[in-house]
Design a protein around this motif. Structure first.
Motif, short mmCIF file in Angstrom:
data_model
loop_
_atom_site.label_atom_id
_atom_site.label_comp_id
_atom_site.label_asym_id
_atom_site.label_seq_id
_atom_site.Cartn_x
_atom_site.Cartn_y
_atom_site.Cartn_z
N GLU A 5 1.27 -17.54 -1.56
CA GLU A 5 0.19 -16.75 -2.14
C GLU A 5 -0.26 -15.60 -1.24
N ILE A 6 0.12 -15.68 0.03
CA ILE A 6 -0.29 -14.65 0.99
C ILE A 6 0.64 -13.45 0.86
N GLN A 7 0.05 -12.29 0.70
CA GLN A 7 0.84 -11.06 0.59
C GLN A 7 0.59 -10.21 1.83
N THR A 8 1.60 -9.48 2.21
CA THR A 8 1.44 -8.61 3.36
C THR A 8 0.67 -7.37 2.92
N ILE A 9 -0.05 -6.78 3.85
CA ILE A 9 -0.82 -5.57 3.58
C ILE A 9 0.11 -4.38 3.71
N LYS A 10 0.16 -3.59 2.66
CA LYS A 10 1.01 -2.40 2.69
C LYS A 10 0.26 -1.27 3.36
N PRO A 11 0.93 -0.53 4.23
CA PRO A 11 0.24 0.61 4.86
C PRO A 11 -0.06 1.69 3.83
N ILE A 12 -1.21 2.35 4.00
CA ILE A 12 -1.62 3.42 3.10
C ILE A 12 -1.10 4.73 3.65
N LYS A 13 -0.34 5.44 2.82
CA LYS A 13 0.20 6.72 3.24
C LYS A 13 -0.90 7.77 3.23
N PRO A 14 -0.83 8.74 4.13
CA PRO A 14 -1.82 9.82 4.08
C PRO A 14 -1.64 10.66 2.82
N LEU A 15 -2.73 11.19 2.33
CA LEU A 15 -2.69 11.99 1.11
C LEU A 15 -2.10 13.37 1.41
N GLN A 19 -3.60 16.24 -3.04
CA GLN A 19 -4.27 14.99 -3.41
C GLN A 19 -5.59 14.85 -2.68
N ALA A 20 -5.64 15.26 -1.42
CA ALA A 20 -6.87 15.18 -0.65
C ALA A 20 -7.95 16.08 -1.24
N ARG A 21 -7.55 17.27 -1.69
CA ARG A 21 -8.50 18.20 -2.31
C ARG A 21 -9.07 17.63 -3.59
N ILE A 22 -8.22 17.04 -4.43
CA ILE A 22 -8.68 16.45 -5.68
C ILE A 22 -9.62 15.28 -5.41
N LYS A 23 -9.27 14.44 -4.44
CA LYS A 23 -10.11 13.30 -4.10
C LYS A 23 -11.47 13.76 -3.60
N ASN A 24 -11.49 14.80 -2.78
CA ASN A 24 -12.73 15.32 -2.24
C ASN A 24 -13.60 15.93 -3.34
N LEU A 25 -12.98 16.65 -4.28
CA LEU A 25 -13.73 17.24 -5.39
C LEU A 25 -14.34 16.16 -6.27
N LYS A 26 -13.61 15.09 -6.54
CA LYS A 26 -14.14 13.99 -7.35
C LYS A 26 -15.31 13.31 -6.64
N LYS A 27 -15.19 13.16 -5.31
CA LYS A 27 -16.28 12.54 -4.55
C LYS A 27 -17.52 13.41 -4.59
N ASN A 28 -17.33 14.73 -4.47
CA ASN A 28 -18.46 15.66 -4.52
C ASN A 28 -19.15 15.63 -5.87
#
Length: 55
Positions: A5-15, A19-28
């Motif tokens: 049942e234990i799953q390994t944690i997948k590393p998160i790739k940088p945006l 993608q970073a601009r879209i994420k920032n605009l949505k947060k704003n």
């Protein structure tokens, strides 16, 4: 919890920059909506002073 049942944690790739601009605009947008709601609430609570009246 069993071993299978234990799953390994997948590393998160940088945006990517796009993608970073879209994420920032949505947060704003969400933070601006929250500020707007709080400001409207403050204005409902405070009585509006009439303009031009002398105390």
């Amino acid at each position: 919890m069993r071993f299978y049942e234990i799953q390994t944690i997948k590393p998160i790739k940088p945006l990517s920059p796009e993608q970073a601009r879209i994420k920032n605009l949505k947060k704003n947008v969400s933070s601006a909506k929250q500020r707007l709601r709080s400001e409207k609430g403050r204005q409902l609570i405070k009585p509006i002073k009439s303009v031009g009246s002398a105390p």
